[in-house]
Design an enzyme around this catalytic site. Structure first.
Site, short mmCIF file in Angstrom:
data_model
loop_
_atom_site.label_atom_id
_atom_site.label_comp_id
_atom_site.label_asym_id
_atom_site.label_seq_id
_atom_site.Cartn_x
_atom_site.Cartn_y
_atom_site.Cartn_z
N PRO A 9 0.75 -1.17 -0.07
CA PRO A 9 0.09 -0.15 -0.01
C PRO A 9 0.82 1.31 0.09
O PRO A 9 1.81 1.36 0.67
CB PRO A 9 -0.84 -0.28 1.32
CG PRO A 9 -0.17 -1.11 2.09
CD PRO A 9 0.55 -2.00 1.13
N ASN A 10 0.30 2.10 -0.76
CA ASN A 10 0.94 3.66 -0.89
C ASN A 10 2.02 3.85 -1.61
O ASN A 10 2.70 4.76 -1.93
CB ASN A 10 1.25 4.13 0.68
CG ASN A 10 -0.20 4.10 1.33
OD1 ASN A 10 -1.26 5.05 0.64
ND2 ASN A 10 -0.43 3.74 2.56
N ARG A 17 4.36 11.11 -1.95
CA ARG A 17 4.36 10.73 -0.60
C ARG A 17 5.42 11.05 0.07
O ARG A 17 6.41 10.65 -0.24
CB ARG A 17 3.72 9.42 -0.22
CG ARG A 17 4.91 8.19 -0.23
CD ARG A 17 4.41 6.71 -0.09
NE ARG A 17 4.23 6.42 1.26
CZ ARG A 17 4.10 5.34 1.83
NH1 ARG A 17 4.85 4.29 1.24
NH2 ARG A 17 4.10 5.22 3.32
N TYR A 22 10.76 9.02 1.22
CA TYR A 22 10.75 8.09 0.30
C TYR A 22 11.61 8.61 -1.11
O TYR A 22 11.61 7.80 -2.32
CB TYR A 22 9.48 7.72 -0.15
CG TYR A 22 8.93 7.00 0.97
CD1 TYR A 22 9.63 5.75 1.72
CD2 TYR A 22 7.84 7.55 1.97
CE1 TYR A 22 9.03 5.01 2.80
CE2 TYR A 22 7.22 7.16 2.84
CZ TYR A 22 7.82 5.67 3.42
OH TYR A 22 7.49 5.15 4.70
N ASN A 74 8.19 -5.38 -0.98
CA ASN A 74 8.11 -4.30 0.08
C ASN A 74 6.50 -4.40 0.51
O ASN A 74 5.72 -3.59 -0.21
CB ASN A 74 8.61 -3.07 -0.49
CG ASN A 74 8.34 -1.86 0.50
OD1 ASN A 74 7.86 -1.94 1.56
ND2 ASN A 74 9.14 -0.63 -0.10
N ALA A 77 2.86 -0.57 4.84
CA ALA A 77 2.49 -0.86 6.11
C ALA A 77 2.09 -2.06 6.77
O ALA A 77 2.04 -2.54 7.77
CB ALA A 77 1.27 0.24 6.69
N ASP A 87 1.69 -15.79 6.19
CA ASP A 87 1.42 -17.20 5.98
C ASP A 87 1.38 -17.44 4.61
O ASP A 87 1.70 -18.77 3.96
CB ASP A 87 -0.10 -17.17 6.55
CG ASP A 87 -0.01 -17.59 8.17
OD1 ASP A 87 1.15 -17.67 8.64
OD2 ASP A 87 -1.15 -17.38 8.54
N GLU A 98 12.96 -9.12 1.65
CA GLU A 98 12.23 -8.03 1.99
C GLU A 98 12.89 -6.67 1.76
O GLU A 98 14.03 -6.58 2.26
CB GLU A 98 11.81 -8.23 3.78
CG GLU A 98 10.98 -7.03 4.32
CD GLU A 98 10.99 -7.23 5.79
OE1 GLU A 98 11.90 -8.20 6.32
OE2 GLU A 98 10.40 -6.24 6.63
N HIS A 100 12.77 -2.56 2.14
CA HIS A 100 12.21 -1.08 2.64
C HIS A 100 13.07 0.10 2.28
O HIS A 100 14.36 0.15 2.11
CB HIS A 100 12.15 -1.00 4.08
CG HIS A 100 11.27 -2.00 4.67
ND1 HIS A 100 10.00 -1.99 4.80
CD2 HIS A 100 11.54 -3.19 5.25
CE1 HIS A 100 9.31 -3.07 5.20
NE2 HIS A 100 10.28 -3.90 5.52
N ILE A 101 12.36 0.92 1.52
CA ILE A 101 13.10 2.22 0.93
C ILE A 101 13.94 3.05 2.14
O ILE A 101 14.97 3.12 1.89
CB ILE A 101 12.17 3.13 0.18
CG1 ILE A 101 11.49 2.21 -1.13
CG2 ILE A 101 12.85 4.41 -0.22
CD1 ILE A 101 10.44 2.69 -1.82
N ARG A 107 13.04 4.52 12.80
CA ARG A 107 11.70 5.38 12.78
C ARG A 107 11.06 4.85 13.95
O ARG A 107 11.44 4.39 14.87
CB ARG A 107 11.01 5.10 11.33
CG ARG A 107 11.83 5.64 10.10
CD ARG A 107 11.30 5.47 8.79
NE ARG A 107 10.03 6.07 8.86
CZ ARG A 107 9.12 5.83 7.92
NH1 ARG A 107 9.20 5.29 6.83
NH2 ARG A 107 8.07 6.49 7.76
#
Ligand code: DQA
Length: 141
Positions: A9-10, A17, A22, A74, A77, A87, A98, A100-101, A107
């Site tokens: 999402p996003n 954003r 980001y 990624n 949230a 799962d 995994e 993350h930018i 954070r």
């Protein structure tokens, strides 16, 4: 080598954003960067994004039937909330990295849990868009 790059999402709002966190580049820029990297290495890649948890689960399940060799995810949230994504990744048993930018570890407290980390072979954070390329190269080796 067939890789699925999944964004949650996003992440379709990249460039709009919180550019201080980001960056100013867009989701389209990200996809173009990944596609050009993969084409130079002879990797088949599919980039998908959804704002919906169930759709992301569907994409992970489909990767099993499509015989995908590796997943770069990624989860946005959903990283911090989604047992369903964990799962799904456990179900398909496809090697997953995994990404993350941002440097999530620096954070807020609520970002310090990652369910996907329980299954991910590696977590890359704080490297901007380059983190996706590093994840792809890791899976390709
Ligand atoms: C993110 C970090 C998450 O905490 C956040 O919810 C995102 C993006 C990142 O790429 O840094 O949507 O996954």
């Amino acid at each position: 080598m067939k890789i699925l790059v999944l964004n949650g999402p996003n992440l379709n709002m990249l460039g709009i954003r919180e550019p201080d966190i980001y960056g100013k580049s867009t989701y389209k820029d990200l996809v173009e960067m990944i596609e050009s990297h993969c084409s130079s290495k002879g990797i088949e890649v599919q980039c998908l994004q959804s704002n919906h948890e169930g759709t992301l689960v569907d994409y992970i399940q489909q990767a099993y039937f499509d015989k995908v060799d590796g997943i770069v995810i990624n989860p946005g949230a959903y990283t911090h909330t989604s047992v369903a994504l964990l799962d799904a990744l456990k179900a398909v048993q496809i090697p997953t990295v995994e990404v993350h930018i941002s440097a999530v570890n620096e954070r807020e407290d609520f970002r310090q849990i990652s369910y996907v980390s329980y299954i991910a072979k590696k977590t890359i954070m704080g490297k901007g868009f380059d983190g996706y390329l590093e994840a792809i190269d890791y899976l390709n080796n």
